[in-house]
Scaffold this active site. Sequence first.
Site, PDB file in Angstrom:
ATOM      1  N   HIS A 222     -10.130   1.343   1.888  1.00 12.95           N
ATOM      2  CA  HIS A 222      -9.680   2.497   2.393  1.00 12.95           C
ATOM      3  C   HIS A 222     -10.817   3.455   2.677  1.00 12.95           C
ATOM      4  O   HIS A 222     -10.738   4.247   3.559  1.00 12.95           O
ATOM      5  CB  HIS A 222      -8.715   3.021   1.332  1.00 12.95           C
TER       6      HIS A 222
ATOM      7  N   HIS B  81      -9.084  -3.811  -1.910  1.00  8.22           N
ATOM      8  CA  HIS B  81      -8.165  -3.014  -1.075  1.00  8.22           C
ATOM      9  C   HIS B  81      -8.559  -1.493  -1.187  1.00  8.22           C
ATOM     10  O   HIS B  81      -8.555  -0.707   0.115  1.00  8.22           O
ATOM     11  CB  HIS B  81      -6.640  -3.125  -1.686  1.00  8.22           C
ATOM     12  N   GLU B  82      -8.853  -1.097  -2.079  1.00  5.95           N
ATOM     13  CA  GLU B  82      -9.287   0.347  -2.328  1.00  5.95           C
ATOM     14  C   GLU B  82     -10.573   0.705  -1.639  1.00  5.95           C
ATOM     15  O   GLU B  82     -10.452   1.684  -0.822  1.00  5.95           O
ATOM     16  CB  GLU B  82      -9.248   0.973  -3.701  1.00  5.95           C
TER      17      GLU B  82
ATOM     18  N   CYS C 265       0.807  -1.168  -0.046  1.00  2.00           N
ATOM     19  CA  CYS C 265       0.141  -0.055  -0.182  1.00  2.00           C
ATOM     20  C   CYS C 265       0.835   1.125   0.039  1.00  2.00           C
ATOM     21  O   CYS C 265       1.821   1.083   0.673  1.00  2.00           O
ATOM     22  CB  CYS C 265      -0.916  -0.200   1.342  1.00  2.00           C
TER      23      CYS C 265
HETATM   24 ZN    ZN Z   1      -3.420   1.092   0.132  1.00  2.00          ZN
END
Ligand code: ZN
Length: 191
Positions: free
Chosen positions: A140, A136-137, A94
């Site tokens: 966030h 993954h995003e 990341c």
């Molecule tokens: Zn990330």
Amino acid sequence: MILPITIYSDDILRQRSKPLKGVDSAIEALIASMFESMRNASGIGLAAPQVGQSLRLVVLDISCVKNYEQEKPMVVINPHVISVKGSCSMEEGCLSVPGVQGDVVRPSAIMLKYRDEHFVEHVAEFSGMFARVLQHEIDHLDGTLFVDRVQKRDRRKMQKELLAMTSGVIHADYPVVFPPAKPNSPNSNPM
Ligand code: ZN
């Protein structure tokens, strides 16, 4: 414009981001800057909180990944995972946690509702690297980092680096912004 990337201990990475109500010229400029910042840092995905904006906005471009060379860059606004399928493990990193990698188990395919850069709604299934980067995003946007999802054994291995990062030891070859000292932090006390 290249924007600095927020780092691990920044509170903005732990907040739930707000949905967008539309795409105006300011959002268009932010999207352009996010692509520029992501490519400058050799990233394949970037979420708005990583450039200091608590908004449900993600950009990705996986065309540098083998077998995905033909894929176009993608803007994902207000994503909502409708359903998931399968499970697979893959090593993740990341831009907000530079120098740290770990294996993360996630669903291998997702059905996603989202809006594009024109604020047009889509429902589509994503698998492979798309599913991996999107999840993954989207994490966030909900204040979750991949390090929260690695196995305990791996987490222990990265603990030293994470602790060092919290105190400002950051090895990144792209601009980053280290969070300002909190009022109750010992660092802000001249003693
Ligand atoms: Zn990330």
